[in-house]
Write a protein that holds these residues in place. Structure first.
Motif, PDB file in Angstrom:
ATOM      1  N   ASN A  85       0.445  -1.072  -0.043  1.00 21.72           N
ATOM      2  CA  ASN A  85      -0.263  -0.015   0.036  1.00 21.72           C
ATOM      3  C   ASN A  85       0.876   1.082  -0.218  1.00 21.72           C
ATOM      4  N   LEU A  86       2.209   1.398   0.245  1.00 20.93           N
ATOM      5  CA  LEU A  86       3.216   2.600   0.014  1.00 20.93           C
ATOM      6  C   LEU A  86       3.644   2.162  -1.225  1.00 20.93           C
ATOM      7  N   SER A  87       2.670   2.129  -2.335  1.00 24.47           N
ATOM      8  CA  SER A  87       3.371   2.318  -3.905  1.00 24.47           C
ATOM      9  C   SER A  87       5.100   1.607  -4.245  1.00 24.47           C
ATOM     10  N   GLY A  88       4.701   0.353  -3.402  1.00 24.34           N
ATOM     11  CA  GLY A  88       5.453  -0.748  -3.541  1.00 24.34           C
ATOM     12  C   GLY A  88       5.935  -1.814  -3.663  1.00 24.34           C
ATOM     13  N   ALA A  89       6.947  -3.008  -3.285  1.00 21.39           N
ATOM     14  CA  ALA A  89       6.604  -4.421  -3.475  1.00 21.39           C
ATOM     15  C   ALA A  89       7.535  -4.404  -2.121  1.00 21.39           C
ATOM     16  N   ASP A  90       6.733  -6.190  -2.284  1.00 15.93           N
ATOM     17  CA  ASP A  90       7.307  -7.001  -0.864  1.00 15.93           C
ATOM     18  C   ASP A  90       7.259  -7.834  -1.571  1.00 15.93           C
ATOM     19  N   LEU A  91       9.033  -8.270  -1.674  1.00 15.90           N
ATOM     20  CA  LEU A  91       9.608 -10.087  -1.967  1.00 15.90           C
ATOM     21  C   LEU A  91       9.851 -10.491  -0.731  1.00 15.90           C
TER      22      LEU A  91
END
Length: 465
Positions: free
Chosen positions: A282-288
């Motif tokens: 939700n923070l304009s990012g991506a989680d790996l």
């Protein structure tokens, strides 16, 4: 009449003619025949006594003298004899076959013990085969031969019996075993001393992981016939033990040599990471994240083929993705030696857009003793992430530049609908506005004409200029 030529004299002594016989000078006694050659002493009698008339070295005992003496004038035509002797190492020993034939007499002894006795004057060739077991180690074979009158011939041979049903004797353990390891080439060179068994077929090279008991044959299906072998252990940085075993023609295998250790160079990376996943946040990012890899001490994370970071935990957060963009994420595990694993790869196409949210409506500013209460109507778009409250103050630089100058006051979560801006009640006339920010960080500019501002005069008396 058939005759055979004697082997070349293994001596530098001169032979001189004397009374129709050829005799050797005393130096002839110095003849030495290296095993497995036979030393042959020729006598001018059938008792094989006195000084030999001739001494030679023979590779085999197989003579046909015909009706004459073996070397024209060396010995008399009849009534001469030969003694062949040989001392050699038989290794582990085992079952052997002795084959003897002669006209006239032949006797065969092993370490001075007579095994074949055909000692008589015959008009035909007499033959005998004897199977016996020779003990391990060095032994001496002696063959006596005599011819009295008539034709003269003699043969003797000895050979291991290689039938698996007969030969149950293992070869001796190879001696002189050494190993040398080349870390640059990852090559282990094993060397050993050749076994003495006559029925030796070859060698097998074995390797096992230290701490285990399971041996693996690394020399292939064919036996090694030389005294060395080169092997490449798995380049895993682990300790291994090597040993050599001899194999005879009956298939008997010796016990292994002393185990010699080798620690291989570590050039093998860990297994590739598993379970790699990438999701938007939700923070304009991506989680790996991915499953931890056994033996890994770190992980390299690549984005679109470019190294982005090296992390020690199986997770990575990417900030600031662009909406509607496809990203390729690659992760490789690293071990303590710096070896990298094969790649684990996944892709992520971000959602969203580049369009700013609609202007916030219903903006209202109410002066209070403790500040100004700013209220607004929530934006109903589903991707709202934050609200930013702005305050604008009149600006005049005294040189003709005037206007409202806005600056951010605070950021609030998407569920906020009001904010109390605590400020001194100084009667200042100001503007308040609210901007919606979506999860892709899209937002309208404060100078946009569509921006909704609420004017308010703070309580109190304006400060004197």
């Amino acid at each position: 009449m058939t005759r055979t030529r004697l082997s070349a004299l293994a001596t530098t002594a001169a032979l001189v003619a004397s009374g129709g016989l050829l005799t050797a000078t005393p130096a002839a006694a110095a003849v030495t025949c290296n095993s497995p050659l036979w030393k042959a002493d020729y006598y001018a009698n059938t008792t094989l006594t006195g000084t030999p008339k001739l001494t030679t070295c023979d590779s085999v005992i197989s003579e046909n003298y015909g009706l004459g003496d073996p070397a024209v004038t060396t010995l008399p035509k009849d009534n001469f004899g030969v003694r062949w002797t040989l001392t050699r190492d038989f290794g582990s020993g085992g079952p052997f076959a002795f084959t003897a034939e002669a006209q006239d007499g032949i006797r065969v002894s092993l370490d001075g013990v007579r095994k074949i006795d055909l000692w008589k004057n015959n008009s035909t060739t007499q033959k005998k085969t004897l199977n016996l077991t020779i003990p391990a180690g060095r032994h001496t074979l002696t063959v006596h031969y005599a011819t009295w009158t008539g034709a003269a011939n003699v043969k003797f041979g000895y050979a291991p019996i290689t039938s698996a049903t007969t030969d149950k004797v293992r070869p001796l353990t190879p001696a002189g075993f050494t190993v040398a390891y080349d870390k640059t080439l990852n090559k282990v060179t094993t060397r050993w001393t050749a076994n003495k068994e006559m029925d030796l077929a070859g060698y097998r090279v074995y390797r096992r992981l230290t701490g285990t008991t399971a041996w693996a044959k690394v020399s292939g299906t064919a036996l090694v016939t030389g005294g060395s072998y080169v092997n490449s252990p798995p380049p895993t940085g682990q300790a291994y033990a090597y040993e050599i075993r001899a194999v005879d023609k009956a298939g008997n295998e010796s016990t292994g040599t002393v185990d010699l250790p080798v620690t291989s160079v570590d050039r093998t990376g860990p297994a590739a990471p598993t379970g790699l996943k990438a999701v938007e946040n939700n923070l304009s990012g991506a989680d790996l994240w991915w499953n931890a890899t056994a033996g890994a001490v770190a992980y390299r994370v690549y984005i679109d083929g470019v190294l982005a970071d090296t992390v020690t935990y199986p997770e990575y957060d990417l900030e600031g993705t662009s909406p509607g963009t496809t990203y390729t994420f690659t992760v490789r595990a690293l071990d303590q030696a710096g070896n990298a694993s094969a790649a684990a790869t996944t892709t992520l196409k971000t959602t969203g857009d580049l369009v700013a949210p609609e202007p916030v409506t219903g903006v209202k500013a109410t002066p209070r003793e403790d500040g100004v209460l700013v209220e607004w109507t929530p934006n109903r778009e589903t991707d709202i992430k934050l609200y930013q409250v702005l305050k604008a103050e009149w600006y005049d630089d005294g040189e003709g530049t005037v206007g409202w100058l806005a600056h951010p006051v605070t950021l609030l979560t998407e569920d906020a609908t009001s904010f109390l801006h605590e400020s001194e009640a100084d009667g200042e006339h100001v503007l308040y506005g609210v901007i919606a920010i979506d999860r892709w960080n899209n937002s309208m500019d404060a100078t946009d004409p569509a921006m909704n501002w609420a004017e308010v005069t703070e309580l109190g008396t304006p400060a004197a200029e």
